[in-house]
Scaffold this active site. Structure first.
Site, mmCIF file in Angstrom:
data_model
loop_
_atom_site.group_PDB
_atom_site.id
_atom_site.type_symbol
_atom_site.label_atom_id
_atom_site.label_comp_id
_atom_site.label_asym_id
_atom_site.label_seq_id
_atom_site.Cartn_x
_atom_site.Cartn_y
_atom_site.Cartn_z
ATOM 1 N N SER A 22 0.811 -1.218 0.000
ATOM 2 C CA SER A 22 0.000 0.000 0.000
ATOM 3 C C SER A 22 0.850 1.276 0.000
ATOM 4 O O SER A 22 1.799 1.401 0.774
ATOM 5 C CB SER A 22 -0.933 0.012 1.217
ATOM 6 N N THR A 69 -8.824 -1.231 2.416
ATOM 7 C CA THR A 69 -8.652 -1.830 1.106
ATOM 8 C C THR A 69 -9.204 -3.242 1.160
ATOM 9 O O THR A 69 -9.802 -3.654 2.163
ATOM 10 C CB THR A 69 -7.166 -1.773 0.683
ATOM 11 N N LYS A 73 -13.749 -3.724 2.463
ATOM 12 C CA LYS A 73 -14.626 -2.602 2.128
ATOM 13 C C LYS A 73 -16.101 -2.879 2.389
ATOM 14 O O LYS A 73 -16.871 -1.948 2.648
ATOM 15 C CB LYS A 73 -14.416 -2.182 0.670
ATOM 16 N N ASP A 110 -13.388 6.379 -3.429
ATOM 17 C CA ASP A 110 -12.938 5.848 -4.712
ATOM 18 C C ASP A 110 -13.756 6.432 -5.862
ATOM 19 O O ASP A 110 -13.213 6.776 -6.919
ATOM 20 C CB ASP A 110 -13.077 4.324 -4.745
ATOM 21 N N GLY A 133 -13.576 -5.826 -17.369
ATOM 22 C CA GLY A 133 -13.574 -6.526 -16.095
ATOM 23 C C GLY A 133 -14.843 -6.297 -15.290
ATOM 24 O O GLY A 133 -15.713 -5.507 -15.666
ATOM 25 N N ALA A 134 -14.938 -7.031 -14.187
ATOM 26 C CA ALA A 134 -16.079 -6.926 -13.293
ATOM 27 C C ALA A 134 -15.551 -6.952 -11.863
ATOM 28 O O ALA A 134 -14.353 -6.939 -11.637
ATOM 29 C CB ALA A 134 -17.058 -8.074 -13.543
ATOM 30 N N ALA A 161 -21.668 -15.396 -14.677
ATOM 31 C CA ALA A 161 -21.803 -14.951 -13.285
ATOM 32 C C ALA A 161 -21.385 -13.496 -13.148
ATOM 33 O O ALA A 161 -22.049 -12.699 -12.469
ATOM 34 C CB ALA A 161 -20.966 -15.837 -12.368
ATOM 35 N N ARG A 162 -20.260 -13.153 -13.789
ATOM 36 C CA ARG A 162 -19.806 -11.759 -13.755
ATOM 37 C C ARG A 162 -20.786 -10.857 -14.501
ATOM 38 O O ARG A 162 -21.031 -9.715 -14.095
ATOM 39 C CB ARG A 162 -18.414 -11.645 -14.384
ATOM 40 N N TYR A 222 -1.350 0.617 -10.643
ATOM 41 C CA TYR A 222 -0.246 1.573 -10.506
ATOM 42 C C TYR A 222 1.105 0.898 -10.256
ATOM 43 O O TYR A 222 2.138 1.565 -10.288
ATOM 44 C CB TYR A 222 -0.528 2.596 -9.393
ATOM 45 N N GLY A 243 -3.548 4.369 -12.146
ATOM 46 C CA GLY A 243 -3.971 4.033 -10.795
ATOM 47 C C GLY A 243 -3.441 4.982 -9.737
ATOM 48 O O GLY A 243 -4.105 5.208 -8.721
#
Length: 280
Positions: A22, A69, A73, A110, A133-134, A161-162, A222, A243
Site C-alpha cells: 500500500s 482496502t 470494504k 474511490d 472486467g467486473a 456470473a460476472r 499503478y 492508478g
C-alpha cells in the site's frame, strides 16, 4: 469535523490483507507534513475479515480515521454507525472517520476520486464508455461513469456470473449497461473512454489492438506501471489516467475528511507517491 490542531496527537491507518504494497502511508504522511500536522501518525496494519471486528473494537482515543482496502470494504459496514449514500450505492466503504461524539461513519472516496482523476485529464463528459472486467472496482467505475457518461456503458466480462453481477450493479446505479464477452474486448478500445479494472497482466494481450488515434484510457493499476496497454495507448497519443491518479485523488478526500483541513496538498501527495514507486 473541525480543523485539527497541528500538535494534537491523532492516529490514522490503512487496513487490508495483503497490505505491504500500500502507498497510502506515503500519501497521508506527505499530506500531514505539508499541512504541519506534526502530532499525526499514519500506519498500515495487516487485517483480514475475521480480525476486523476485534481491531475496530480495540481502537482507543485519538483515532481520526481508517482507510480500507480489500477485502474489508464491505466487511466493515456492519461495524459502523452510518455510511454515506455514495458508499451505500456500491456497498463498499474505503474511508472511516471517527467523530468527536464517538460515532464511526463510512464513506467511499474511490468513486469521486475516479471522477476527479478523469476530470484532471480532460474527461469531464463522455457519450459512451467501456469497462474491462467486473467485480468491486468495476462497480465503483460504473458509479463514477454514472456521473460523467451520457450514454451507454459496455462491460466486457469473462463469465455469465460476472455478467449477472454487472447487470445487478447497473440496475442499482440506474445506468445503461450492455454486457459483452471478454473475447470481444478489442472492440472496447475504440470507445471514447475505456476503464480497465482487471488484475495485472490481464489486458497485456490487448496492447497490440490499440487503434491509431485512441481517446482516453483509465487503467486502475499503478504497480507495475505503465501496463503494456497504457504504454501502447500513450505511444499512440491517447490520454492515460493511471492508478496513482486514482489513489492520490481518493486519498486527498480521505485526508480532508479525517483532518478537517481542505484543500489537501494534492501535488505534494502525488510527488511522494511517484518517488515511492520509483524506489520500488
Amino acid at each position: 469535523m473541525p480543523a485539527a490542531p497541528a500538535t494534537d496527537p491523532r492516529r490514522a491507518a490503512v487496513l487490508g490483507s495483503p497490505i505491504a504494497h500500500s502507498l497510502s502511508p506515503v500519501l497521508h504522511r506527505a499530506a500531514y507534513a505539508e499541512l504541519g500536522l506534526t502530532g499525526w501518525t499514519y500506519d498500515a496494519f495487516e487485517v483480514d475479515e475475521a480480525a476486523l471486528p476485534g481491531f475496530v473494537a480495540g481502537l482507543g482515543e485519538g483515532w481520526a480515521g481508517l482507510s480500507l482496502t480489500m477485502p474489508l470494504k464491505r466487511a466493515v459496514i456492519p461495524l459502523l454507525d452510518e455510511i454515506s449514500p455514495t458508499a451505500a450505492s456500491v456497498d463498499a466503504v474505503n474511508t472511516v472517520v471517527f467523530t468527536e461524539d464517538g460515532r464511526a461513519t463510512g464513506d467511499n472516496t474511490d468513486i469521486p476520486g475516479m471522477v476527479a482523476a478523469l476530470r484532471e485529464h480532460g474527461a469531464e463528459k463522455v457519450e459512451s464508455a467501456a469497462v474491462l472486467g467486473a467485480g468491486a472496482t468495476a462497480s465503483s467505475a460504473l458509479a463514477a461513469l454514472a456521473r460523467i457518461c451520457t450514454g451507454e456503458i459496455t462491460c466486457y466480462v469473462r463469465s455469465e456470473a460476472r455478467a449477472a453481477e454487472m447487470r445487478g450493479w447497473a440496475e442499482r446505479l440506474e445506468v445503461a449497461v450492455r454486457i459483452a464477452d471478454w473475447s470481444r474486448a478489442e472492440e472496447a478500445l475504440s470507445a471514447p473512454l475505456v476503464v480497465a479494472t482487471t488484475p495485472s497482466g490481464t489486458t497485456d494481450a490487448l496492447a497490440a489492438a490499440v487503434p491509431e488515434a485512441p481517446a482516453t484510457l483509465f487503467d486502475v493499476l499503478y504497480d507495475p506501471w505503465p501496463t503494456a496497454l497504457a504504454a501502447r495507448w500513450s505511444a499512440g497519443g491517447g490520454a492515460v489516467v493511471g492508478g496513482l491518479d486514482l489513489l492520490v485523488h481518493q486519498a486527498v478526500l480521505q485526508v480532508e475528511q479525517m483532518t478537517g483541513r481542505a484543500p489537501a496538498p494534492l501535488t505534494a501527495m502525488r510527488n511522494a507517491g511517484e518517488r515511492a514507486l520509483a524506489d520500488r
